[in-house]
Structures are given as C-alpha cells and as structure tokens.
Motif scaffolding. Structure first.
Motif, PDB file in Angstrom:
ATOM      1  N   ALA A 168       0.836  -1.201   0.000  1.00 35.24           N
ATOM      2  CA  ALA A 168       0.000   0.000   0.000  1.00 35.24           C
ATOM      3  C   ALA A 168       0.870   1.251   0.000  1.00 35.24           C
ATOM      4  CB  ALA A 168      -0.925  -0.004   1.215  1.00 35.24           C
ATOM      5  N   ALA A 169       1.960   1.237   0.765  1.00 34.01           N
ATOM      6  CA  ALA A 169       2.877   2.385   0.794  1.00 34.01           C
ATOM      7  C   ALA A 169       3.492   2.608  -0.584  1.00 34.01           C
ATOM      8  CB  ALA A 169       3.967   2.169   1.838  1.00 34.01           C
ATOM      9  N   LEU A 170       3.891   1.528  -1.238  1.00 27.02           N
ATOM     10  CA  LEU A 170       4.466   1.629  -2.578  1.00 27.02           C
ATOM     11  C   LEU A 170       3.453   2.205  -3.564  1.00 27.02           C
ATOM     12  CD1 LEU A 170       6.693   1.079  -4.646  1.00 27.02           C
ATOM     13  CD2 LEU A 170       5.834  -1.279  -4.801  1.00 27.02           C
ATOM     14  N   GLN A 171       2.209   1.734  -3.523  1.00 23.84           N
ATOM     15  CA  GLN A 171       1.174   2.248  -4.420  1.00 23.84           C
ATOM     16  C   GLN A 171       0.930   3.735  -4.172  1.00 23.84           C
ATOM     17  OE1 GLN A 171      -0.371   0.929  -7.010  1.00 23.84           O
ATOM     18  NE2 GLN A 171       0.827  -0.924  -6.762  1.00 23.84           N
ATOM     19  N   PHE A 172       0.934   4.127  -2.915  1.00 25.07           N
ATOM     20  CA  PHE A 172       0.728   5.530  -2.557  1.00 25.07           C
ATOM     21  C   PHE A 172       1.839   6.403  -3.124  1.00 25.07           C
ATOM     22  CE2 PHE A 172       1.048   9.078   0.511  1.00 25.07           C
ATOM     23  CZ  PHE A 172      -0.220   9.602   0.360  1.00 25.07           C
ATOM     24  N   VAL A 173       3.085   5.969  -2.951  1.00 23.38           N
ATOM     25  CA  VAL A 173       4.221   6.743  -3.460  1.00 23.38           C
ATOM     26  C   VAL A 173       4.195   6.791  -4.982  1.00 23.38           C
ATOM     27  CG1 VAL A 173       6.752   6.822  -3.620  1.00 23.38           C
ATOM     28  CG2 VAL A 173       5.640   6.377  -1.421  1.00 23.38           C
ATOM     29  N   GLY A 183       3.679   9.911  -9.623  1.00 23.52           N
ATOM     30  CA  GLY A 183       3.200   9.876 -11.006  1.00 23.52           C
ATOM     31  C   GLY A 183       4.013   8.940 -11.882  1.00 23.52           C
ATOM     32  N   THR A 184       4.694   7.993 -11.248  1.00 26.30           N
ATOM     33  CA  THR A 184       5.497   7.041 -12.005  1.00 26.30           C
ATOM     34  C   THR A 184       5.530   5.703 -11.298  1.00 26.30           C
ATOM     35  OG1 THR A 184       7.654   6.634 -13.009  1.00 26.30           O
ATOM     36  CG2 THR A 184       7.673   7.755 -10.897  1.00 26.30           C
ATOM     37  N   ARG A 185       5.588   4.659 -12.087  1.00 26.38           N
ATOM     38  CA  ARG A 185       5.660   3.309 -11.527  1.00 26.38           C
ATOM     39  C   ARG A 185       7.069   3.002 -11.048  1.00 26.38           C
ATOM     40  NH1 ARG A 185       4.680  -1.615 -10.789  1.00 26.38           N
ATOM     41  NH2 ARG A 185       4.890  -3.445 -12.033  1.00 26.38           N
ATOM     42  N   LYS A 186       8.048   3.489 -11.792  1.00 26.09           N
ATOM     43  CA  LYS A 186       9.456   3.223 -11.450  1.00 26.09           C
ATOM     44  C   LYS A 186      10.222   4.530 -11.564  1.00 26.09           C
ATOM     45  CE  LYS A 186      13.083   0.113 -12.589  1.00 26.09           C
ATOM     46  NZ  LYS A 186      14.206  -0.130 -12.673  1.00 26.09           N
ATOM     47  N   PRO A 187      10.889   4.932 -10.494  1.00 27.41           N
ATOM     48  CA  PRO A 187      11.614   6.199 -10.536  1.00 27.41           C
ATOM     49  C   PRO A 187      12.897   6.089 -11.371  1.00 27.41           C
ATOM     50  CG  PRO A 187      12.071   5.083  -8.479  1.00 27.41           C
ATOM     51  CD  PRO A 187      11.039   4.268  -9.203  1.00 27.41           C
ATOM     52  N   ALA A 233      15.178   8.749  -3.071  1.00 29.34           N
ATOM     53  CA  ALA A 233      14.061   9.510  -2.500  1.00 29.34           C
ATOM     54  C   ALA A 233      12.775   8.679  -2.529  1.00 29.34           C
ATOM     55  CB  ALA A 233      13.863  10.812  -3.263  1.00 29.34           C
ATOM     56  N   PHE A 234      12.570   7.941  -3.596  1.00 24.16           N
ATOM     57  CA  PHE A 234      11.396   7.082  -3.762  1.00 24.16           C
ATOM     58  C   PHE A 234      11.384   6.009  -2.674  1.00 24.16           C
ATOM     59  CE2 PHE A 234       8.819   3.886  -5.951  1.00 24.16           C
ATOM     60  CZ  PHE A 234       7.877   4.640  -6.633  1.00 24.16           C
ATOM     61  N   GLU A 235      12.508   5.324  -2.499  1.00 25.05           N
ATOM     62  CA  GLU A 235      12.585   4.248  -1.511  1.00 25.05           C
ATOM     63  C   GLU A 235      12.457   4.766  -0.081  1.00 25.05           C
ATOM     64  OE1 GLU A 235      16.153   2.097  -2.481  1.00 25.05           O
ATOM     65  OE2 GLU A 235      15.253   1.249  -4.285  1.00 25.05           O
ATOM     66  N   VAL A 236      13.028   5.929   0.199  1.00 24.28           N
ATOM     67  CA  VAL A 236      12.892   6.531   1.532  1.00 24.28           C
ATOM     68  C   VAL A 236      11.426   6.844   1.808  1.00 24.28           C
ATOM     69  CG1 VAL A 236      13.396   8.609   2.884  1.00 24.28           C
ATOM     70  CG2 VAL A 236      15.244   7.410   1.714  1.00 24.28           C
ATOM     71  N   ALA A 237      10.734   7.386   0.819  1.00 26.12           N
ATOM     72  CA  ALA A 237       9.316   7.715   0.989  1.00 26.12           C
ATOM     73  C   ALA A 237       8.493   6.461   1.260  1.00 26.12           C
ATOM     74  CB  ALA A 237       8.790   8.446  -0.242  1.00 26.12           C
TER      75      ALA A 237
END
Length: 89
Positions: free
Chosen positions: A23-28, A33-37, A44-48
């Motif tokens: 759920a956290a991954l889907q939220f981020v 606005g991207t599936r893969k950063p 930053a994506f993984e920290v979030a």
C-alpha cells in the motif's frame, strides 16, 4: 486515491507487513506519477516508501476496533462482485 490500495484495518487475518508495504508503494507511485523512478530519484522514492510503511504500521497498531474483524476473503469477493456488476452496465 489509487484503486490498488486496500483497507488494511480490522480484518481477519490481519494485514501483514507485505500488505502495508504494498500500500505504501502504491501511494508513493501515485504521488510521484510514475511506476518506477529514474536512477536519480530511486533513493528519495525508496525513503518515501519506507517512511509511509513505518507510519502506516504505527497507525494500524494504534487503532482500536469497535466492531468485530471483517473476513478479508469475503470482503475481496464482494469487491469483485461489485466490479463485475459495474462492468456489466
């Protein structure tokens, strides 16, 4: 909100860490606005994702249910039935 994020509170069996992290991954993903950063944004994506996972886990552990837990399998089946009905229209 993203349709892939499922309610996690007051279910039997309880939500697992994997459920909360998904759920956290889907939220981020939704916010970014991207599936893969890109490589530059991966950290930053993984920290979030980790921060939202931890925060969500603390929240779920702190919530108090006032009703009996719902059956997760029945809940998912009802959701699928509603989706099929909506598609048939």
């Amino acid at each position: 909100m993203c349709r892939n994020i499922k309610p996690l509170f007051n279910f039997s069996p309880p939500a697992t860490d994997e459920d909360i992290r998904a759920a956290a991954l889907q939220f981020v993903r939704k916010i970014a606005g991207t599936r893969k950063p890109s490589r530059q944004n991966t950290d930053a994506f993984e920290v979030a994702v980790e921060e939202i996972f931890q925060s969500s886990k603390r929240m779920l552990e702190g919530l108090v249910a006032t009703t009996p837990p719902r059956d997760r399998r029945k809940f998912e089946e009802l959701k699928r039935l509603r989706f099929r009905k909506a598609e048939a229209r």
